[in-house]
Enzyme design. Sequence first.
Site, PDB file in Angstrom:
ATOM      1  N   ASP A   1      24.099  14.617 -12.890  1.00 41.15           N
ATOM      2  CA  ASP A   1      25.298  14.667 -12.080  1.00 41.15           C
ATOM      3  C   ASP A   1      26.443  14.978 -13.051  1.00 41.15           C
ATOM      4  OD1 ASP A   1      27.105  14.343  -9.970  1.00 41.15           O
ATOM      5  OD2 ASP A   1      27.301  12.199 -10.345  1.00 41.15           O
TER       6      ASP A   1
ATOM      7  N   ASP B   1      30.445  14.282 -12.415  1.00 39.98           N
ATOM      8  CA  ASP B   1      31.484  13.247 -12.428  1.00 39.98           C
ATOM      9  C   ASP B   1      30.858  11.871 -12.584  1.00 39.98           C
ATOM     10  OD1 ASP B   1      33.871  14.870 -11.969  1.00 39.98           O
ATOM     11  OD2 ASP B   1      32.953  15.314 -10.034  1.00 39.98           O
TER      12      ASP B   1
END
Length: 222
Positions: free
Chosen positions: A20, A22
């Site tokens: 991922d 953020d």
Amino acid sequence: MTSLARVSADADRGAAVLFDVDGVLVDSYATYRRIWDRWALHHSLDPETVWSHTHGRRPIDTIAVVAPNLDTEAEYQVVRDFMADEGDAFPVYPDAPGVLTAIRDRRWGVVTSGRAPTVRQRLRAGGLPDPPVLVDSTQVALGKPDPEGYLRAADLLRTPPERCLVIEDAPAGIEAARAARMTVIALTTTHSAAQLTGAHHITKTLGGAMPRIESWLSTPVP
């Protein structure tokens, strides 16, 4: 059966790591909190309620849930305008360059609820390499917690889902990766360990996940 339901028949068994962005590579928590609080107050919505629906999700999905009466695309542009006001307030985590340098010649990619141009800009600004595979919000019909993004990334890497290790920070992302039949390491960068119990492993930082990442990529093909 579509390519998103399984990796294509010519895929091999090599392992891969999917990140991922953020909360994993980019430290955006405080900045996004300011943006979403500003947007919520702009519409007289409860900031806490809005914020609770943002983690790991595409902005358009958040808007659709918390303000179904508003024009989703128009409001997404408002959010993007607020984001532009923040400028360069999206630093990468200190251990991200070392981790990505260590695996740069291995199979890896990112699956993000953001958009590719913005993600690449932030990664480059922090000295990180462009991901070999980048699946963003525009490439899927359904965002996290749906597994579509992770399955697409596995397909592009020609790697079976069960050979993919996912690094996440949010419950929605963990749910998406688990639904894709992938192994998940959760980082406690944005959520407490008690909120990340759906992951197979939990650690504090990306650097702390590195031993498992190295082990995963070094495991012989079954």
